[in-house]
Motif scaffolding. Structure first.
Motif, short mmCIF file in Angstrom:
data_model
loop_
_atom_site.label_atom_id
_atom_site.label_comp_id
_atom_site.label_asym_id
_atom_site.label_seq_id
_atom_site.Cartn_x
_atom_site.Cartn_y
_atom_site.Cartn_z
N VAL A 10 14.99 -27.30 -41.83
CA VAL A 10 15.59 -28.63 -41.64
C VAL A 10 14.77 -29.67 -42.40
O VAL A 10 15.33 -30.54 -43.07
CB VAL A 10 15.69 -28.98 -40.13
N GLY A 11 13.46 -29.57 -42.34
CA GLY A 11 12.59 -30.50 -43.08
C GLY A 11 12.80 -30.40 -44.58
O GLY A 11 12.87 -31.41 -45.28
N ILE A 13 15.48 -29.35 -46.12
CA ILE A 13 16.82 -29.88 -46.43
C ILE A 13 16.79 -31.40 -46.43
O ILE A 13 17.35 -32.05 -47.33
CB ILE A 13 17.86 -29.33 -45.43
N LEU A 14 16.15 -32.01 -45.43
CA LEU A 14 16.06 -33.47 -45.38
C LEU A 14 15.28 -34.03 -46.57
O LEU A 14 15.68 -35.04 -47.17
CB LEU A 14 15.42 -33.93 -44.07
N LEU A 15 14.17 -33.39 -46.91
CA LEU A 15 13.38 -33.82 -48.05
C LEU A 15 14.18 -33.70 -49.35
O LEU A 15 14.18 -34.62 -50.17
CB LEU A 15 12.09 -33.01 -48.13
N SER A 16 14.88 -32.60 -49.52
CA SER A 16 15.69 -32.39 -50.72
C SER A 16 16.81 -33.43 -50.81
O SER A 16 17.08 -33.96 -51.89
CB SER A 16 16.30 -30.99 -50.71
N THR A 17 17.44 -33.71 -49.70
CA THR A 17 18.51 -34.71 -49.68
C THR A 17 17.98 -36.09 -50.03
O THR A 17 18.59 -36.81 -50.83
CB THR A 17 19.19 -34.73 -48.29
N THR A 18 16.85 -36.45 -49.48
CA THR A 18 16.24 -37.75 -49.76
C THR A 18 15.85 -37.86 -51.23
O THR A 18 16.14 -38.88 -51.88
CB THR A 18 15.01 -37.97 -48.86
N SER A 20 17.09 -36.20 -53.74
CA SER A 20 18.32 -36.23 -54.54
C SER A 20 18.93 -37.63 -54.55
O SER A 20 19.41 -38.10 -55.58
CB SER A 20 19.34 -35.23 -53.99
#
Length: 85
Positions: A10-11, A13-18, A20
């Motif tokens: 989850v971390g 994914i959140l880091l990658s989304t941010t 991006s």
């Protein structure tokens, strides 16, 4: 162990989304600025220029835009001088 893996994923994914999101802003902001300036030039405002900060493709596009607008302004000046004779 499962919760550790789950929260790690989850971390990530959140880091990658941010990351991006911010990367897309870095790319789209100069393009939107160029679009806005081009619309003003299309309406006759030949004083428009873009501030070029990079030498990548977007920076080169900005440089070309500035050269184009300068050329248009020079052509208009020459045309106006010729017509005023």
């Amino acid at each position: 162990a499962f919760l550790f893996v789950f929260f790690t994923m989850v971390g990530i994914i959140l880091l990658s989304t941010t990351l991006s999101f911010f990367l897309s802003l870095q790319i789209s902001k100069p393009i939107f600025q160029l679009r806005d300036r081009a619309q003003k030039v299309a309406k006759g405002d030949l004083s428009q220029r873009v501030h070029v900060e990079t030498n990548d493709e977007i920076g080169q596009l900005g440089e070309s835009f500035n050269i184009m607008v300068e050329s248009l302004a020079e052509s208009k000046k020459e045309s106006d001088e010729f017509l005023s004779m």
